[in-house]
Design a protein around this motif. Structure first.
Motif, PDB file in Angstrom:
ATOM      1  N   THR A   1      37.773  37.203  34.252  1.00  0.00           N
ATOM      2  CA  THR A   1      36.899  37.092  33.025  1.00  0.00           C
ATOM      3  C   THR A   1      36.574  38.774  32.707  1.00  0.00           C
ATOM      4  O   THR A   1      36.097  38.686  31.474  1.00  0.00           O
ATOM      5  CB  THR A   1      35.774  36.019  33.125  1.00  0.00           C
ATOM      6  OG1 THR A   1      34.982  36.259  34.184  1.00  0.00           O
ATOM      7  CG2 THR A   1      36.185  34.628  33.242  1.00  0.00           C
ATOM      8  N   GLN A   2      36.360  39.351  33.844  1.00  0.00           N
ATOM      9  CA  GLN A   2      35.673  40.636  33.727  1.00  0.00           C
ATOM     10  C   GLN A   2      36.789  41.651  33.497  1.00  0.00           C
ATOM     11  O   GLN A   2      36.716  42.977  33.436  1.00  0.00           O
ATOM     12  CB  GLN A   2      35.045  41.155  35.001  1.00  0.00           C
ATOM     13  CG  GLN A   2      33.914  40.021  35.292  1.00  0.00           C
ATOM     14  CD  GLN A   2      32.815  39.715  34.174  1.00  0.00           C
ATOM     15  OE1 GLN A   2      32.436  40.755  33.671  1.00  0.00           O
ATOM     16  NE2 GLN A   2      32.624  38.479  33.906  1.00  0.00           N
TER      17      GLN A   2
ATOM     18  N   ALA B   1      41.029  38.605  29.847  1.00  0.00           N
ATOM     19  CA  ALA B   1      39.598  38.061  30.090  1.00  0.00           C
ATOM     20  C   ALA B   1      39.224  36.530  29.304  1.00  0.00           C
ATOM     21  O   ALA B   1      38.727  35.614  29.811  1.00  0.00           O
ATOM     22  CB  ALA B   1      38.718  38.967  29.829  1.00  0.00           C
TER      23      ALA B   1
END
Lengths: 95, 260
Positions: free
Chosen positions: B124-125, B132
């Motif tokens: 997600t980063q 992401a």
């Protein structure tokens, strides 16, 4: 594996905020945690709810068919228990 | 000037390959779990397994769809899923292992779900916004998958002598396939350097701590005798993947372009 050793649960789903939990069906599970997970899988995948209750079926006390006469029939001849029995005053236009 | 253009093209190809292999992981495991449909131990679990399979297949669709967009040559998600052969699939081997018995399936899910929990959280980063976003969606499903696989592991490991034995046998069989989950090749290393890919080696300590905690509570053991099988990311597979693809791709290849 069979469902013999599993417990039966009744499932109630609240479809959205402001509405009541509604009985949607039953399922087998080993305990309440698992019953909640299965309830999610079996009953909420298409119409997402916002809350689920599960209750052991054996914990529900239900009225019997035989009781219907004494439970419900006495209401039949008491129409004044319904709001619709009373005529509305003319002044009331929205109801 | 020429060099920088080439460099850009390479990075894009790297990204496509990375997205496709993540899709491969998802579709192969999704197909494996789907083999339980109508064969589950009881109705409720059958439906639950079907849901998990659909989560993985849905994930594969998002990833293949993104890869198709990146490729930009008219490819669709179906091309990636149904028209590539065994050696072109770069999924980790653990995902293609047979369905096995229920203990085997649960053990594989435990290891993979806990892995995905950390992997997707890290993804997600990602510097790539689409990846992401896909991870953001998938991580919610994985939280639920982890609940299931942890509670089943506890139930079976801490259940009867028979269920414990089956779980331990499954762990002994599968454990050697978990090592490659934490190894990156040159392609992934290049993408890690640009902040796009997940540095999976860094996840191992967290994953291992989780697995050890669950095993301890369930009375199960990590195998003493350690061995490792590798090759998924290079397209070297076990004998199982070919059979899986045959079944998965048969209809599409028999009736190309069919829709229903």
């Amino acid at each position: 594996m069979t469902t013999e050793k599993l417990e039966l649960f009744e499932v109630f789903v609240r479809p959205k905020r402001g509405l009541d939990h509604k009985h949607v069906g039953s399922l087998h599970a080993e305990g309440k945690e698992q019953a909640l997970e299965y309830a999610r899988d079996v009953y909420t995948r298409r119409t997402e709810g916002i809350s689920i209750w599960v209750v052991k079926s054996q914990d529900i006390s239900a009225s019997q068919e035989d009781d219907n006469e004494c439970f419900f029939d006495p209401s039949d001849d008491k129409p004044y228990r319904h709001a619709t029995y009373y005529p509305l005053p003319k002044e009331i236009t929205t109801m | 000037m020429t060099q920088s253009i080439e460099e850009k093209v390479d990075t894009k190809q790297d990204l496509i390959n990375y997205v496709v292999r993540l899709g491969d992981d998802s579709i192969v495991l999704g197909h494996r779990i789907s083999e339980w449909v109508s064969e589950g131990p009881f109705l409720e679990e059958d439906i639950a397994l079907g849901n998990v399979a659909l989560d993985y297949i849905g994930r594969a669709r998002m990833l293949y769809g993104y890869a198709a967009t990146l490729t930009g040559d008219g490819k669709t998600e179906d091309d990636f899923a149904f028209l590539r052969d065994e050696r072109e699939f770069e999924n980790y081997l653990i995902n293609e292992l047979p369905r096995g018995d229920f203990a085997y399936t649960i053990t594989r899910q435990l290891l993979v779900d806990l892995y995905n929990k950390y992997y997707l959280q890290a993804l997600t980063q990602s510097a790539d916004p689409t990846l992401a976003a896909i991870a953001q969606k998938a991580v919610k499903e994985t939280t639920y998958h982890c609940r299931r696989s942890v509670s089943w592991t506890l139930r079976l490991g801490d259940g009867t002598a028979h269920s414990k034995q089956r779980m331990q046998l499954a762990i002994d069989d599968i454990w050697g396939y978990s090592h490659e989950l934490f190894e990156s090749d040159a392609l992934e290393q290049r993408l890690i350097d640009t902040g796009i890919a997940v540095d999976c080696a860094a996840l191992k300590q967290f994953w291992l701590a989780d697995v050890e905690a669950v095993f301890e509570e369930a009375g199960l053991n990590i195998p003493q005798q350690d061995w490792a099988v590798r090759g998924g990311r290079k397209g070297y597979h076990s004998e199982h993947l070919g059979h899986l693809l045959t079944q998965m791709q048969f209809v599409y290849r028999s009736f190309p372009g069919a829709s229903w």
